[in-house]
Write a protein that holds these residues in place. Structure first.
Motif, mmCIF file in Angstrom:
data_model
loop_
_atom_site.group_PDB
_atom_site.id
_atom_site.type_symbol
_atom_site.label_atom_id
_atom_site.label_comp_id
_atom_site.label_asym_id
_atom_site.label_seq_id
_atom_site.Cartn_x
_atom_site.Cartn_y
_atom_site.Cartn_z
ATOM 1 N N THR A 1 0.797 -1.204 -0.010
ATOM 2 C CA THR A 1 0.054 -0.131 0.058
ATOM 3 C C THR A 1 0.876 1.210 0.006
ATOM 4 O O THR A 1 1.840 1.420 0.794
ATOM 5 N N ILE A 2 0.596 2.113 -0.735
ATOM 6 C CA ILE A 2 1.359 3.482 -1.100
ATOM 7 C C ILE A 2 0.333 4.748 -0.816
ATOM 8 O O ILE A 2 -0.584 4.521 -1.578
ATOM 9 N N ALA A 3 0.821 5.517 -0.128
ATOM 10 C CA ALA A 3 0.056 6.827 -0.145
ATOM 11 C C ALA A 3 0.849 7.631 -1.303
ATOM 12 O O ALA A 3 2.146 8.122 -1.242
ATOM 13 N N LEU A 4 0.090 8.164 -2.295
ATOM 14 C CA LEU A 4 0.587 9.025 -3.383
ATOM 15 C C LEU A 4 0.229 10.257 -3.309
ATOM 16 O O LEU A 4 -0.704 10.784 -2.474
ATOM 17 N N PRO A 5 0.928 11.543 -3.707
ATOM 18 C CA PRO A 5 0.621 12.462 -3.882
ATOM 19 C C PRO A 5 -0.941 12.908 -4.432
ATOM 20 O O PRO A 5 -1.085 12.119 -5.665
ATOM 21 N N SER A 6 -1.732 13.879 -4.031
ATOM 22 C CA SER A 6 -2.933 14.127 -4.735
ATOM 23 C C SER A 6 -3.188 15.613 -4.965
ATOM 24 O O SER A 6 -2.335 16.318 -3.979
ATOM 25 N N LYS A 7 -4.055 16.102 -5.432
ATOM 26 C CA LYS A 7 -4.310 17.556 -5.657
ATOM 27 C C LYS A 7 -4.715 17.984 -4.274
ATOM 28 O O LYS A 7 -4.344 19.024 -3.938
ATOM 29 N N ASP A 8 -5.470 17.212 -3.350
ATOM 30 C CA ASP A 8 -5.752 17.770 -2.144
ATOM 31 C C ASP A 8 -4.633 17.713 -1.121
ATOM 32 O O ASP A 8 -4.563 18.493 -0.190
ATOM 33 N N ARG A 9 -3.638 16.525 -1.286
ATOM 34 C CA ARG A 9 -2.678 16.439 -0.345
ATOM 35 C C ARG A 9 -1.424 16.095 -1.329
ATOM 36 O O ARG A 9 -1.143 15.059 -1.284
ATOM 37 N N PRO A 10 -0.673 17.227 -1.489
ATOM 38 C CA PRO A 10 0.533 16.981 -2.537
ATOM 39 C C PRO A 10 1.690 16.150 -1.735
ATOM 40 O O PRO A 10 2.570 15.554 -2.520
ATOM 41 N N LEU A 11 1.804 16.448 -0.503
ATOM 42 C CA LEU A 11 2.947 15.518 0.335
ATOM 43 C C LEU A 11 1.973 14.479 1.257
ATOM 44 O O LEU A 11 1.555 14.991 2.337
ATOM 45 N N PRO A 12 1.886 13.488 0.884
ATOM 46 C CA PRO A 12 1.350 12.334 1.864
ATOM 47 C C PRO A 12 1.958 11.939 2.987
ATOM 48 O O PRO A 12 3.169 12.343 2.938
ATOM 49 N N LEU A 13 1.193 11.503 4.026
ATOM 50 C CA LEU A 13 1.730 11.428 5.560
ATOM 51 C C LEU A 13 1.938 10.042 5.760
ATOM 52 O O LEU A 13 1.193 9.131 4.964
ATOM 53 N N TYR A 14 2.775 9.691 6.491
ATOM 54 C CA TYR A 14 3.063 8.424 7.078
ATOM 55 C C TYR A 14 1.527 8.145 8.010
ATOM 56 O O TYR A 14 0.835 9.061 8.585
ATOM 57 N N PRO A 15 1.030 7.026 8.377
ATOM 58 C CA PRO A 15 0.222 6.600 9.003
ATOM 59 C C PRO A 15 0.272 6.824 10.579
ATOM 60 O O PRO A 15 1.577 6.750 11.038
ATOM 61 N N GLN A 16 -0.632 7.192 11.347
ATOM 62 C CA GLN A 16 -0.276 7.099 12.718
ATOM 63 C C GLN A 16 -0.053 5.910 13.589
ATOM 64 O O GLN A 16 -1.157 4.809 13.158
ATOM 65 N N VAL A 17 0.964 5.843 14.471
ATOM 66 C CA VAL A 17 1.074 4.842 15.367
ATOM 67 C C VAL A 17 -0.302 4.472 16.267
ATOM 68 O O VAL A 17 -0.571 5.235 16.706
ATOM 69 N N PRO A 18 -0.551 3.075 16.470
ATOM 70 C CA PRO A 18 -1.654 2.905 17.200
ATOM 71 C C PRO A 18 -1.118 3.399 18.642
ATOM 72 O O PRO A 18 0.045 3.165 18.961
ATOM 73 N N ASP A 19 -2.226 3.846 19.407
ATOM 74 C CA ASP A 19 -1.981 4.407 20.763
ATOM 75 C C ASP A 19 -1.229 3.376 21.545
ATOM 76 O O ASP A 19 0.020 4.054 22.220
#
Length: 428
Positions: free
Chosen positions: A391-409
């Motif tokens: 699974t890859i988070a790609l740049p989008s028009k809404d979010r040009p710089l994708p983020l890493y997922p949050q670590v489970p608490d």
């Protein structure tokens, strides 16, 4: 000096080395260990990331992307510096202090699966942040599952999954690495000889040129964004070549930092001390010299003696080749969040892998623009040797710089506690 023995299998040393068996008692002890996490006291060859060892690790898997290898280029990216290939988290580790191991755990581990061969058969990675130069990596780990199966290669085998939680010096979880390990009896694999009929690959000039042509045509997305909006289900992820595999490839991977832990093969006086520590790991070669059982990755005589037709790679090598393939396609701004792979066949000396992939799906989730891809490695015999999804988070028009997922608490809190305990006990 006496000549080499014509058949290592005729030696007493071979008989002793392959005499170890998987026992029901060992399986029960392994199952009793499930769920016990401990601070990793392992000192890997690399403990803190630097520009140099990041570059060397990338080069050790044949990756020349400037994001990993060129500090001047990398300073102009979103990351502001060189970052490590994500799977490098698996080979960086500084010893971490923790509470004493209970006596009952020590008893369960003592001589557990002694003399049984272990190889990596796949993994699952979840990535939560990049590794920068100056980051020190600590970890805690424990076994999650234990299954017993029958295999065509080696009869009864034990399949275990170990979870390694990798964190930096700030207690931030960098990645969670689940390693699928297969434990097999050496003698059973040798007797079955499932792969004994496989012949070493040879190449004509024309066949070798076809491989070179694949390398020459490989595309690296690099600084150009791969927009989520431009990707569609069914799209090709491209074609890459890996190999033909040589002993040099194995040496380069080790030189880049891939460790030998926990066996720690070394040279001269250190090797002498290691032979005293784990004598069962040292089996005499055909010249009567004690050498590491791990040499089946470069010594064809020993590989054949325990059931393979020739030496072969580490599964971890192909996992890192997979990272290169994915990151080449995704580009510098993308974030690979998850990888699952299965090592389905051995990759023998001389084998060449053709790596292909396609987009399975695209979706919006949690404000991220995600694509799921499937990848496979196919050798020159037409066999699928690796099957993977990512699974890859790609740049989008809404979010040009994708983020890493949050670590489970719960995991984030445990990592902070483990590092705090390390420092309470005098760790650096």
């Amino acid at each position: 000096m006496a000549g080499a023995k014509s058949d290592i299998k005729a030696s007493d040393e071979w008989q002793k080395a392959v005499a170890y068996e998987i026992t029901d008692a060992d399986i029960e002890r392994q199952r009793a260990l499930l769920g016990f996490d401990q601070a990793s006291r392992t000192r890997e060859y690399i403990q803190t990331a630097t520009e140099d060892n990041i570059r060397n690790f990338a080069h050790g898997m044949g990756d020349d992307k400037p994001l990993y290898t060129d500090p001047h280029y990398a300073r102009k990216t979103r990351w502001g510096s060189v970052i490590a290939p994500g799977m490098m988290a698996g080979i960086i580790n500084r010893p971490m202090k923790g509470d004493p191991i209970p006596d009952e755990i020590k008893a369960l581990r003592k001589s557990l699966f002694k003399g049984i061969h272990v190889f990596v058969s796949g993994s699952q990675w979840d990535f939560y942040r990049p590794i920068f130069p100056g980051d020190t990596i600590y970890s805690f780990n424990g076994d999650e599952t234990c299954e017993v199966k029958q295999s065509e290669f080696a009869g009864r085998s034990v399949i275990t999954v170990r979870r390694d939680v990798k964190m930096n010096q700030r207690g931030e979880v960098v990645a969670v690495y689940r390693i699928l390990r297969v434990l097999t009896e050496r003698k059973t694999a040798a007797k079955k000889g499932k792969y004994s009929a496989i012949e070493p690959a040879t190449y004509t000039d024309e066949e070798m040129q076809a491989v070179e042509d694949i390398y020459a045509a490989e595309q690296v997305q690099g600084a150009e964004k791969r927009w989520f909006e431009s990707v569609e289900k069914g799209d090709s992820v491209g074609l890459q070549a890996k190999g033909p595999l040589t002993v040099t490839d194995v040496i380069c991977f080790h030189a880049g930092g891939y460790g030998f832990v926990p066996y720690a093969p070394t040279a001269n006086r250190l090797a002498h001390k290691n032979r005293q520590r784990i004598p069962a790991f040292y089996i005499k070669n055909e010249y009567g010299v004690p050498d590491v059982a791990q040499r089946l990755h470069w010594d064809p005589v020993w590989a054949q003696a325990i059931g393979n037709p020739m030496a072969y790679d580490y599964g971890v090598m192909r996992e890192n080749y997979l990272w290169q393939y994915l990151s080449d396609w995704a580009g510098d701004d993308a974030v690979i969040t998850h990888v699952h792979d299965e090592i389905r066949k051995f990759n023998y000396m001389g084998d060449v892998q053709r790596v292909t992939g396609e987009v399975l799906a695209k979706r919006q989730e949690g404000g991220q623009s995600l694509v799921d891809v499937a990848v496979k490695f196919t050798n020159q015999r037409g066999e699928e040797t690796v099957r993977a999804t990512a699974t890859i988070a790609l740049p989008s028009k809404d979010r040009p710089l994708p983020l890493y997922p949050q670590v489970p608490d719960a995991l984030a809190e445990k990592a902070v506690r483990m590092l705090a305990r390390h420092r309470e006990l005098g760790g650096d």
